[in-house]
Design an enzyme around this catalytic site. Structure first.
Site, PDB file in Angstrom:
ATOM      1  N   LYS A 228       0.946   2.468   6.228  1.00 13.89           N
ATOM      2  CA  LYS A 228       1.321   1.370   7.116  1.00 13.89           C
ATOM      3  C   LYS A 228       2.505   1.760   8.023  1.00 13.89           C
ATOM      4  O   LYS A 228       2.658   1.224   9.109  1.00 13.89           O
ATOM      5  CB  LYS A 228       1.710   0.128   6.314  1.00 13.89           C
ATOM      6  CG  LYS A 228       0.669  -0.365   5.309  1.00 13.89           C
ATOM      7  CD  LYS A 228      -0.390  -1.218   5.963  1.00 13.89           C
ATOM      8  CE  LYS A 228      -1.309  -1.925   4.972  1.00 13.89           C
ATOM      9  NZ  LYS A 228      -2.052  -1.050   4.070  1.00 13.89           N
TER      10      LYS A 228
HETATM   11  C1  LIG Z   1      -3.400  -0.866   3.724  1.00 14.40           C
HETATM   12  C2  LIG Z   1      -3.782   0.278   2.870  1.00 14.40           C
HETATM   13  C3  LIG Z   1      -5.122   0.758   2.820  1.00 14.40           C
HETATM   14  C4  LIG Z   1      -6.248   0.094   3.566  1.00 14.40           C
HETATM   15  O1  LIG Z   1      -6.190   0.304   4.958  1.00 14.40           O
HETATM   16  P1  LIG Z   1      -7.034  -0.628   5.953  1.00 14.40           P
HETATM   17  O2  LIG Z   1      -6.592  -0.226   7.312  1.00 14.40           O
HETATM   18  O3  LIG Z   1      -6.641  -2.038   5.617  1.00 14.40           O
HETATM   19  O4  LIG Z   1      -8.471  -0.379   5.703  1.00 14.40           O
HETATM   20  C5  LIG Z   1      -5.385   1.866   2.036  1.00 14.40           C
HETATM   21  N1  LIG Z   1      -4.413   2.454   1.306  1.00 14.40           N
HETATM   22  C6  LIG Z   1      -3.134   2.036   1.325  1.00 14.40           C
HETATM   23  C7  LIG Z   1      -2.113   2.720   0.485  1.00 14.40           C
HETATM   24  C8  LIG Z   1      -2.758   0.934   2.107  1.00 14.40           C
HETATM   25  O5  LIG Z   1      -1.479   0.499   2.099  1.00 14.40           O
END
Ligand SMILES: *Cc1c(COP(=O)(O)O)cnc(C)c1O
Length: 495
Positions: free
Chosen positions: A112
């Protein structure tokens, strides 16, 4: 060709990228999509010469043309700086014949950060360019990762305040401490006596409460969101798919023009959609392998063309993917339908009203580049152990879901295309599950003790952002009932 944004569900006409970033979501409930996706107009050899920041400028500029060069470079350089613990920003690590694209080198140890470290600057710049004078108040409900990444991204950005709500007993110790020890004069963290849905509903209510918003406006505030459906979060994620391809070229693992596969552990479908946008810009991608955990709505969808959320949400060891409505899938369907807004609005209404929809054959026939698979809890834990035993490489639970699905894919298809796996979190962020998978005794130990043990067992250094986390000063102690969230906002803004 000029570029504009419109809602996937049609109503509301064309707006600029600046407005799309500030608004976040369209008034008709749809998501903003670009009118067209520009192809890259430089050769891969030219792009190869660029560092991460220059590449980010080049790619993001293709989506957000209203920013001047100086403005966008300023956003990029403020985002991808020494907050990241490596100059490469998103390094590629080859293990067991596959390439892990490590997206967790930012300040909160999860992918993120790749988007939330730049979104505040994009949002701030857009607001200034649009002449918005009000102070922006970012409201975010979090199940753990987004909240911390947003707090870090927005901390001390002038003209913006951020308030994060988390379920008081619904996040891990590491996640909780990361948030309640957050520094920054504009950051606020509030625990909710309820679960994640309560927190999310409270935030939605705040956005939808007309009187409250008018009151805020009078005091010079306007609400905004850092949610993953904001186009300002999606576009920066396109960059690292190009970056990974260029790295593979540099290391002679592929030649210019060769296709690669990408495997993405998926929740809200944002990360994998960014890979699809990269392909639309001209990046040679063969298969998009969409990896789910036991909440395998997407696996079923790619198999049958039916999206069905009518099932119990399972709480797994990869909590950032515990999700039944993958919001960004709407953008893929919009693109594959040629922007058929009536169709998309109809499908999304069906999802709300009866909990499922089936896509028409015309779209289904275009899903051939996608493969969906899922990993059980047992697969996930065994995969962490297997990868460690074979290569001494430690992966987190989300990345393990991706690796496990990739192994099954390869077995079925015998496809030996060079493959990139999006590695979305540091193993230290999910210490308890990773430690357990590696055979460390976890009973009666706190997450903080396990961080130490995981480090000594694997020889991995504890990442700086969580070093001594349990001993830091708690700066945010506010806890409120789930129906008191608007009051809590008022109190924060008064102080
Ligand atoms: C948010 C997240 C995901 C999923 O990503 P999306 O873009 O929502 O599909 C996968 N792994 C981690 C560690 C995340 O924080």
């Amino acid at each position: 060709m000029s570029l504009s944004y419109r809602s996937t569900r049609g109503n509301g006409g064309e707006i600029s990228s600046l407005e799309a970033i500030v608004k976040g979501i369209a008034d008709d409930g749809g998501l903003f999509v670009p009118s067209n996706i520009e192809k890259i107009d430089k050769s891969m050899e030219e792009l190869q010469e660029m560092d991460y920041q220059s590449l980010a400028y080049y790619i993001i500029n293709k989506f957000f043309p209203e920013f001047t060069k100086e403005e966008l470079l300023n956003c990029v350089n403020n985002a991808y700086d020494d907050k990241f613990d490596t100059k490469e920003i998103a390094p590629i690590v080859e293990q067991l014949g596959v390439n892990f694209l490590e997206l967790f080198h930012g300040s909160t140890l999860a992918f993120k950060d790749m988007a939330l470290s730049i979104l505040p600057y994009l949002l701030k710049t857009s607001a200034v360019k649009l002449g918005i004078k009000d102070e922006i108040v970012i409201l975010t409900a979090t199940s753990g990762d987004t909240g911390k990444a947003a707090l870090e991204g927005f901390r001390d950005v002038d003209g913006i305040k951020i308030i994060v709500y988390y379920p008081q007993d619904g996040v891990s110790d590491v996640q909780k401490y990361q948030m309640i020890t957050q520094e920054g004069k504009n950051t606020h963290v509030v625990g909710i006596k309820g679960n994640f849905d309560d927190a999310q509903n409270g935030v939605k209510e705040a956005f939808n409460n007309k009187r409250f918003n008018e009151e805020l406006k009078k005091d010079g505030f306007v609400l905004s969101s850092a949610n993953s459906i904001n186009i300002g979060r999606l576009v920066p994620q396109v960059v690292y798919y190009f970056h990974s391809y260029l790295e593979l070229m540099k290391n002679n693992k592929i030649s210019n023009g060769d296709k690669i596969n990408v495997v993405v552990p998926t929740g809200n479908f944002g990360n994998i959609l960014a890979a699809y946008y990269a392909k639309e810009m001209g990046l040679p991608i063969n298969k998009f392998i969409c990896a789910s955990n036991e909440n395998n709505v997407l696996t079923d969808f790619f198999e049958t063309g039916i999206y069905d959320r009518k099932r119990e949400l399972k709480l797994t060891d990869s909590p950032s993917m515990d999700i039944l409505i993958s919001s960004n899938l709407e953008r893929l369907l919009s693109a594959l339908s040629g922007g058929d807004a009536n169709l998309i609005a109809d499908l999304m209404n069906q999802l709300t009203d009866k909990g499922s929809y089936e896509i028409p054959e015309s779209i289904k026939s275009k899903l051939g580049d996608f493969y969906g698979g899922f990993a059980s809890q047992d697969d996930t834990s065994k995969t962490i152990k297997y990868v460690y035993e074979k290569s001494k490489y430690v992966i987190d639970t989300h990345t393990a879901v991706a690796y496990s699905v990739y192994e099954k894919y390869k077995e079925i298809t015998e496809d030996d295309t060079v493959t990139v796996i999006a590695s979305t979190a540091s193993p230290f962020k999910f210490t308890r599950s990773v430690s357990e998978a590696l055979g460390i005794e976890i009973d009666g130990k706190s997450d903080f003790e396990l961080i130490e043990e995981l480090s000594s067992k694997t020889g991995l250094e504890i990442p700086k952002p969580i070093e001594g986390l349990g001993d830091r000063e708690i700066l945010h102690k506010t806890v409120c009932e789930k129906d008191e969230m608007i009051e809590a906002i008022k109190n924060i803004l008064k102080s």
